[in-house]
Design a protein around this motif. Structure first.
Motif, short mmCIF file in Angstrom:
data_model
loop_
_atom_site.label_atom_id
_atom_site.label_comp_id
_atom_site.label_asym_id
_atom_site.label_seq_id
_atom_site.Cartn_x
_atom_site.Cartn_y
_atom_site.Cartn_z
N LYS A 184 33.12 55.95 49.50
CA LYS A 184 31.94 56.76 49.76
C LYS A 184 31.31 56.45 51.14
CE LYS A 184 30.68 57.05 44.86
NZ LYS A 184 29.62 56.77 43.86
N THR A 185 31.94 55.56 51.90
CA THR A 185 31.33 55.11 53.15
C THR A 185 31.17 56.25 54.15
OG1 THR A 185 32.26 52.90 52.84
CG2 THR A 185 31.53 53.50 55.06
N LEU A 186 32.23 57.04 54.35
CA LEU A 186 32.14 58.14 55.33
C LEU A 186 31.07 59.15 54.93
CD1 LEU A 186 35.85 58.86 56.37
CD2 LEU A 186 34.06 57.71 57.67
N ASN A 187 30.94 59.40 53.62
CA ASN A 187 29.90 60.33 53.15
C ASN A 187 28.50 59.76 53.45
OD1 ASN A 187 31.82 62.13 52.17
ND2 ASN A 187 31.88 61.13 50.16
N LEU A 188 28.36 58.45 53.23
CA LEU A 188 27.06 57.83 53.52
C LEU A 188 26.76 57.88 55.03
CD1 LEU A 188 27.23 54.67 51.21
CD2 LEU A 188 25.82 56.72 50.89
N ILE A 189 27.79 57.64 55.85
CA ILE A 189 27.60 57.70 57.31
C ILE A 189 27.19 59.10 57.73
CG2 ILE A 189 28.78 57.52 59.54
CD1 ILE A 189 30.50 55.29 58.31
N GLU A 190 27.88 60.11 57.19
CA GLU A 190 27.55 61.49 57.53
C GLU A 190 26.12 61.82 57.12
OE1 GLU A 190 29.17 66.05 56.71
OE2 GLU A 190 30.20 64.33 55.80
N GLU A 191 25.74 61.41 55.93
CA GLU A 191 24.38 61.69 55.44
C GLU A 191 23.32 61.06 56.35
OE1 GLU A 191 21.57 60.57 51.56
OE2 GLU A 191 23.76 60.30 51.46
N LYS A 192 23.54 59.79 56.72
CA LYS A 192 22.55 59.10 57.53
C LYS A 192 22.49 59.66 58.96
CE LYS A 192 19.43 56.03 58.37
NZ LYS A 192 18.09 56.16 57.74
N MET A 193 23.65 59.96 59.52
CA MET A 193 23.65 60.46 60.89
C MET A 193 23.00 61.84 60.97
SD MET A 193 24.72 57.92 62.40
CE MET A 193 24.95 58.38 64.09
N LYS A 194 23.19 62.66 59.96
CA LYS A 194 22.51 63.96 59.93
C LYS A 194 21.00 63.77 59.80
CE LYS A 194 26.23 66.91 58.22
NZ LYS A 194 26.72 67.79 57.13
N ALA A 195 20.61 62.75 59.02
CA ALA A 195 19.18 62.46 58.90
C ALA A 195 18.59 62.00 60.23
CB ALA A 195 18.95 61.40 57.82
N LEU A 196 19.42 61.38 61.08
CA LEU A 196 18.98 60.94 62.40
C LEU A 196 19.16 62.05 63.45
CD1 LEU A 196 20.47 57.32 62.43
CD2 LEU A 196 18.06 57.96 62.21
N LYS A 197 19.43 63.28 62.94
CA LYS A 197 19.53 64.48 63.81
C LYS A 197 20.77 64.45 64.68
CE LYS A 197 14.59 65.12 64.00
NZ LYS A 197 13.86 65.80 63.34
N TYR A 198 21.83 63.84 64.21
CA TYR A 198 23.11 63.91 64.89
C TYR A 198 23.90 65.10 64.37
CZ TYR A 198 22.82 59.26 67.07
OH TYR A 198 22.47 58.18 67.83
N LYS A 199 24.72 65.67 65.23
CA LYS A 199 25.67 66.70 64.80
C LYS A 199 26.97 66.01 64.41
CE LYS A 199 27.94 70.95 66.34
NZ LYS A 199 28.14 71.88 67.50
N VAL A 200 27.41 66.21 63.15
CA VAL A 200 28.54 65.45 62.60
C VAL A 200 29.74 66.37 62.42
CG1 VAL A 200 29.35 64.03 60.70
CG2 VAL A 200 26.96 63.88 61.44
N ARG A 201 30.91 65.86 62.87
CA ARG A 201 32.18 66.56 62.65
C ARG A 201 33.14 65.57 61.99
NH1 ARG A 201 33.84 67.88 68.41
NH2 ARG A 201 35.78 68.52 67.39
N ARG A 202 33.96 66.07 61.07
CA ARG A 202 34.93 65.21 60.38
C ARG A 202 36.32 65.79 60.49
NH1 ARG A 202 32.67 62.91 54.69
NH2 ARG A 202 34.78 62.00 54.79
#
Length: 555
Positions: A184-202
Motif C-alpha cells: 500500500k506504500t505507493l498508494n499512500l505516497i500518491e495520497e499524501k503528495m496530492k494532499a501537498l498539491k503535487y501532480k502525480v503520475r504512475r
C-alpha cells in the motif's frame, strides 16, 4: 546531426547529457559524477553542440550568457552617458549652430566634445539603437536556445527512471518501509503528495510527483517582457509613435506644430501671475523674493482643411480654444501641449524717425517688425529707408562684417540706407543699441530711435507617446517573470518500488531545498518511508573534514 544511443535503446540527439527516456548519464563526466547536473534536465542545447557553419557561430555568439551580460552593461553605460548633460530636445534652441554654441558656452570644452561626438542625442542615435537591437537579439536567441529544449524535456519526461539517475540525485533514499503493508506504500505516497498539491503520475511500480513546473519558465517570461519593452523603445524611432518636440511661440504668432502634421497653434496671450510680495520671516531667511502663482498660455489649435497647401497657415479650422497651464496641458488625439518655459519682454517692434541732424526736422517714422522686417520703407515719393542688413542678436564685427549670435531679436542692429530729396544717392548708417557708425563720413540725416514694443514668448512641449502601453505590458510581464522565478520552485519526487518491496526515492528542486525537504519529512512520516539523505550536504561536510585534517597535519 549524430545520434547517441542509450543502453535502454533510446536514440538521443547529439549533445544530450541524460537519456530522454530513462535519465541515464550519457557522458563520461556524468557517469563519474556523484550528483547529476539537472540545470536543463540534460537536454541537448543547440549552442553547445553546433559550431561549424557561419549561422552556428552567429547563433552561439548571441546565445552566450557572457555576451548577453556584456551587452546589458554596454547599454547601461551608453544610456548613462546620455544623462551627463541635457539631451538636445531639452535645449531651447533649434539650429545645429545654436546647439553647438549652447553646449560649448554652457559646459565648456567638455560640452563641445559631448556635442561633436553625438552624445547630446544618444537615445535617437543609430549606434544606440543597434546596441538595443543586439540586446534584443541576444535575449531572443538565448530564450529559444535553452527555453524550447527545456520545455520539450519537461513536457515529455518519463515516470520510470534508470537506477543511475535515481542514485545520482541530490536527495535519495532506499530501503524497506519502516512499518505497515508495503503493497500500500505507493498508494499512500500518491495520497499524501496530492494532499501537498503535487501532480502525480504512475507507471506500474513507479511514481512521479511534480509541483511548480511553471517556475522553470520564470526567466523566459522575463525575456518575453524585456523583448516587448525593447520593441517599444525601438518603436520610438518610427514616425508617429513618439513625439517630444519643443517650440517657442510669440504672442500673436501662429506656427505649425512640430511632429503634428496639418496642425497650427496660435499664441493669443501669455499670462504670468505672481503672489503678493509680502515676505514672511522664514522667506526672508531663505532669500525668497517674488513667487510665481500661475504660468498660462491662451492658445487656439487649428487644423488645415484637406485642400490647403501643407505647411502654410491658410484654410485653418479651429479645433480647440484652451488655456495651457502648468500640469494642465492641452490634449488632442494623443498629443499633449505642456507649458514648459517663458520669456518676458522680447523686442517686437522698434520705431525710428528719419531726422535731419542740424535742425531736427523729421521726414517720417519707420516701424520695423523684428520678426519680419521689410527691405524698404517708403515715406513719400522722394524719401525712403532701405534695410541693407538686419542682425537680430548683434555680437560684434568679424573681418569688418557685423555678426549675429542667434536669430532671436535680443540685441538688434541695422544697416540703413536713407534716401532723401537732399541726398538722392542715399546715406548709409549702421545702427545698434547705443552705437551708430557712419562708414562714409558724417551723414546729413540719421535714424533716431523713438520707442520699442515688447511681447512675451511661451515655451511649449509637444508630446505624444504611443509606446507607453507597449512599455507597460513589457514591464508587467517582466515583473511577473521575476515573481515566478523568485517565489516559486519546481519540485519533483521519483519513487520506485522494487520486487522485494524496497522503496527507492529521489528528489530534486531547482532552488529552495528546504521546501522539498519539508515535504519529504511529511511524506516519510505518513507513508513510513526510509530516511533520506542529502548527498550535497554530505559532500560539504566531507570537504570540511578534509580541510580540518589537512590543517592538523600541517600543525
Amino acid at each position: 546531426m549524430g545520434k547517441i544511443i542509450c543502453a535502454c535503446g533510446h536514440e538521443n540527439p547529439e549533445g544530450t547529457l541524460l537519456c530522454e527516456k530513462c535519465g541515464q548519464p550519457l557522458t563520461e563526466e556524468g557517469k563519474k559524477s556523484k550528483i547529476l547536473n539537472m540545470r536543463y534536465d540534460g537536454i541537448a542545447i543547440r549552442s553547445k553542440t553546433r559550431n561549424k557553419s557561419i549561422v552556428d557561430k552567429i547563433w552561439n555568439f548571441f546565445s552566450s550568457v557572457k555576451v548577453g551580460v556584456t551587452l546589458i552593461i554596454i547599454n547601461l553605460v551608453a544610456a548613462s552617458i546620455g544623462t551627463i548633460f541635457p539631451q538636445e530636445f531639452y535645449v531651447s534652441v533649434s539650429t545645429e549652430e545654436q546647439k553647438a554654441a549652447y553646449y560649448e558656452e554652457t559646459y565648456g570644452s567638455l560640452g563641445k566634445l559631448y556635442y561633436e561626438l553625438g552624445l547630446s542625442n544618444v537615445y535617437s542615435s543609430w549606434w544606440f539603437q543597434i546596441l538595443v537591437g543586439m540586446l534584443a537579439i541576444s535575449i531572443i536567441v538565448a530564450s529559444i536556445d535553452r527555453g524550447l529544449p527545456l520545455h520539450r524535456s519537461l513536457k515529455n519526461q518519463r515516470v520510470k527512471r534508470h537506477t543511475s539517475f535515481m542514485k545520482r540525485q541530490r536527495i535519495v533514499a532506499e530501503g524497506p518501509v519502516t512499518e505497515g503493508d508495503p503493497s500500500k506504500t505507493l498508494n499512500l505516497i500518491e495520497e499524501k503528495m496530492k494532499a501537498l498539491k503535487y501532480k502525480v503520475r504512475r507507471d506500474g511500480n513507479a511514481l512521479l510527483a511534480e509541483r511548480g513546473r511553471f517556475a522553470r519558465y520564470g526567466p523566459y517570461i522575463n525575456h518575453v517582457g524585456l523583448i516587448i519593452f525593447l520593441f517599444g523603445v525601438m518603436l520610438r524611432l518610427v514616425p508617429g509613435f513618439y513625439v517630444d518636440e519643443s517650440m517657442w511661440i510669440r504672442e500673436g504668432e501662429t506656427r505649425a506644430v512640430p511632429g503634428m502634421d496639418g496642425y497650427f497653434i496660435e499664441n493669443e496671450d501669455f499670462i504670468l501671475e505672481m503672489h503678493d510680495n509680502e515676505k514672511t520671516e522664514n522667506q526672508e531667511l531663505q532669500g525668497v523674493n517674488v513667487v510665481a502663482k500661475n504660468y498660462q498660455t491662451d492658445v487656439k489649435l487649428y487644423k488645415q482643411s484637406e485642400d490647403a497647401v501643407p505647411g502654410q497657415a491658410d484654410n485653418l479650422e479651429l479645433v480647440e480654444d484652451y488655456s495651457i497651464r502648468v500640469n494642465h496641458p492641452l490634449q488632442h488625439e494623443g498629443f499633449s501641449f505642456y507649458q514648459m518655459d517663458f520669456r518676458l519682454n522680447e523686442l517686437k517692434t522698434m520705431k525710428f524717425e528719419l531726422t535731419k541732424k542740424e535742425t531736427g526736422e523729421s521726414l517720417g517714422e519707420v516701424s520695423i517688425d523684428l520678426t519680419n522686417p521689410q527691405k524698404e520703407y517708403v515715406l513719400n515719393d522722394q524719401t525712403k529707408v532701405e534695410l541693407l542688413g538686419f542682425y537680430p542678436d548683434f555680437s560684434g564685427f568679424e573681418n569688418g562684417e557685423p555678426q549675429t549670435k542667434t536669430p532671436d531679436p535680443n540685441n538688434p542692429a541695422f544697416i540703413f540706407k536713407m534716401v532723401t530729396p537732399e541726398k538722392p544717392e542715399g546715406e548709409v548708417s549702421f545702427v545698434a543699441i547705443q552705437q551708430t557708425i557712419e562708414p562714409n563720413g558724417d551723414n546729413t540725416y540719421k535714424m533716431e530711435f523713438q520707442s520699442v514694443e515688447m511681447r512675451d514668448m511661451s515655451g511649449l512641449t509637444v508630446h505624444k507617446d504611443s509606446t507607453i502601453p507597449i512599455l507597460a505590458i513589457g514591464g508587467v510581464i517582466f515583473m511577473l517573470g521575476v515573481a515566478i522565478g523568485s517565489y516559486w520552485n519546481h519540485r519533483r519526487v521519483w519513487v520506485e518500488q522494487l520486487e522485494d518491496g524496497t522503496i527507492r526515492l529521489a528528489a530534486h528542486t531547482n532552488k529552495n531545498w528546504f521546501s522539498i525537504k519539508k515535504d519529504l519529512n511529511a511524506l516519510s512520516e505518513f507513508a513510513h518511508l526510509p530516511r533520506y539523505i542529502d548527498q550535497g550536504e554530505e559532500d560539504k561536510e566531507a570537504d570540511g573534514e578534509g580541510k580540518e585534517k589537512e590543517g592538523d597535519s600541517t600543525l
